[in-house]
Design a protein around this motif. Structure first.
Motif, mmCIF file in Angstrom:
data_model
loop_
_atom_site.group_PDB
_atom_site.id
_atom_site.type_symbol
_atom_site.label_atom_id
_atom_site.label_comp_id
_atom_site.label_asym_id
_atom_site.label_seq_id
_atom_site.Cartn_x
_atom_site.Cartn_y
_atom_site.Cartn_z
ATOM 1 N N UNK A 177 3.072 9.272 -10.850
ATOM 2 C CA UNK A 177 2.142 9.756 -11.875
ATOM 3 C C UNK A 177 2.044 8.692 -12.959
ATOM 4 N N UNK A 178 1.127 8.883 -13.871
ATOM 5 C CA UNK A 178 0.992 7.987 -15.010
ATOM 6 C C UNK A 178 0.706 6.552 -14.598
ATOM 7 N N UNK A 179 1.441 5.627 -15.204
ATOM 8 C CA UNK A 179 1.237 4.192 -14.948
ATOM 9 C C UNK A 179 1.539 3.845 -13.486
ATOM 10 N N UNK A 180 2.548 4.498 -12.898
ATOM 11 C CA UNK A 180 2.859 4.221 -11.490
ATOM 12 C C UNK A 180 1.723 4.672 -10.577
ATOM 13 N N UNK A 181 1.105 5.790 -10.894
ATOM 14 C CA UNK A 181 -0.030 6.267 -10.092
ATOM 15 C C UNK A 181 -1.207 5.304 -10.224
ATOM 16 N N UNK A 182 -1.440 4.791 -11.423
ATOM 17 C CA UNK A 182 -2.524 3.815 -11.597
ATOM 18 C C UNK A 182 -2.241 2.553 -10.783
ATOM 19 N N UNK A 183 -0.984 2.124 -10.766
ATOM 20 C CA UNK A 183 -0.611 0.948 -9.962
ATOM 21 C C UNK A 183 -0.781 1.257 -8.476
ATOM 22 N N UNK A 184 -0.389 2.474 -8.053
ATOM 23 C CA UNK A 184 -0.540 2.869 -6.651
ATOM 24 C C UNK A 184 -2.017 2.923 -6.259
ATOM 25 N N UNK A 185 -2.854 3.430 -7.150
ATOM 26 C CA UNK A 185 -4.291 3.497 -6.874
ATOM 27 C C UNK A 185 -4.872 2.096 -6.712
ATOM 28 N N UNK A 186 -4.462 1.174 -7.572
ATOM 29 C CA UNK A 186 -4.943 -0.207 -7.472
ATOM 30 C C UNK A 186 -4.489 -0.842 -6.157
ATOM 31 N N UNK A 187 -3.235 -0.599 -5.752
ATOM 32 C CA UNK A 187 -2.727 -1.121 -4.484
ATOM 33 C C UNK A 187 -3.465 -0.525 -3.299
ATOM 34 N N UNK A 188 -3.694 0.773 -3.343
ATOM 35 C CA UNK A 188 -4.431 1.464 -2.285
ATOM 36 C C UNK A 188 -5.821 0.845 -2.119
ATOM 37 N N UNK A 189 -6.522 0.688 -3.250
ATOM 38 C CA UNK A 189 -7.880 0.126 -3.206
ATOM 39 C C UNK A 189 -7.879 -1.314 -2.697
ATOM 40 N N UNK A 190 -6.899 -2.107 -3.125
ATOM 41 C CA UNK A 190 -6.828 -3.514 -2.698
ATOM 42 C C UNK A 190 -6.571 -3.617 -1.196
ATOM 43 N N UNK A 191 -5.653 -2.809 -0.680
ATOM 44 C CA UNK A 191 -5.364 -2.855 0.759
ATOM 45 C C UNK A 191 -6.528 -2.309 1.581
ATOM 46 N N UNK A 192 -7.194 -1.316 1.058
ATOM 47 C CA UNK A 192 -8.358 -0.790 1.769
ATOM 48 C C UNK A 192 -9.461 -1.850 1.846
ATOM 49 N N UNK A 193 -9.672 -2.585 0.752
ATOM 50 C CA UNK A 193 -10.686 -3.648 0.752
ATOM 51 C C UNK A 193 -10.307 -4.767 1.718
ATOM 52 N N UNK A 194 -9.035 -5.169 1.744
ATOM 53 C CA UNK A 194 -8.588 -6.210 2.681
ATOM 54 C C UNK A 194 -8.697 -5.717 4.117
ATOM 55 N N UNK A 195 -8.349 -4.461 4.352
ATOM 56 C CA UNK A 195 -8.478 -3.882 5.693
ATOM 57 C C UNK A 195 -9.918 -3.974 6.173
#
Length: 195
Positions: free
Chosen positions: A43-61
């Motif tokens: 949650x919070x800052x960790x969730x924002x970091x997780x969302x950014x990682x999710x989006x980055x890996x999805x774009x690379x995929x």
């Protein structure tokens, strides 16, 4: 249905370097799934970091899928669900998984950086740099060069589980989609990771 590993594997002697492109795609499929789990335990800052990682890996995929198609290949589809190397019970486990995911995907891109195509080498180098930066953001610690030493943690980041349905796979999401970070996903318990 066969079980495939998302961990980057070493190409056997004489294997075409193009196989590394498929292994990088497999690593990205696993990363997208894992980040869905990570987002569900933060949650919070960790969730924002997780969302950014999710989006980055999805774009690379998606980029890797396009590259494979442009080269006349058929990109592998993700498994409907993946077995994680350990149970993710809370934020500390989620951070640990995120670091491991980034290290393993970095290793896949380091292998891809050996391709003869300079454009593909550039993509691989940039992707490896992004993964290494994300890993450091999750856990600011300087470790060995990615892929050189696993410190006894010789296991897959995620392995497709044949015939298993995850809560997100049973939803209206396409097969293999982990959903957006923040959605609760229950990983299958597995053996301890040895760390």
């Amino acid at each position: 249905m066969t079980e495939t590993s998302a961990e980057p594997a070493r190409a056997p002697a004489g294997a075409p370097v193009g196989d590394a492109l498929g292994r990088a795609l497999s690593a990205e499929h696993a990363a997208v799934y894992a980040y869905g789990v990570i987002g569900g335990k933060t949650s919070g800052a960790l969730l924002r970091r997780a969302t950014a990682g999710f989006d980055a890996h999805r774009a690379r995929r998606d980029q890797l899928r396009t590259l494979i198609t442009q080269r006349g290949g058929t990109p592998a589809e993700p498994g409907p669900t993946y077995r994680l190397p350990f149970e993710v019970r809370g934020p500390a486990d989620a951070v640990r998984l995120a670091v491991l995911v980034e290290q393993r995907v970095t290793t896949a891109y380091l292998e891809l950086a050996a391709d003869r195509d300079p454009a593909l080498r550039r993509i691989a180098a940039l992707a490896a740099q992004e993964c290494a930066t994300r890993a450091y953001g999750w856990q600011p610690k300087i470790g060995p060069f990615p892929g050189m030493d696993r410190g006894g943690a010789d296991f897959d980041v995620a392995v497709p589980t044949p015939g298993a349905e995850s809560p997100s796979a049973a939803s209206s999401e396409p097969a293999g989609s982990a959903g957006a970070p923040g959605q609760e996903t229950q990983p299958e318990p597995s053996a301890p990771d040895g760390q």
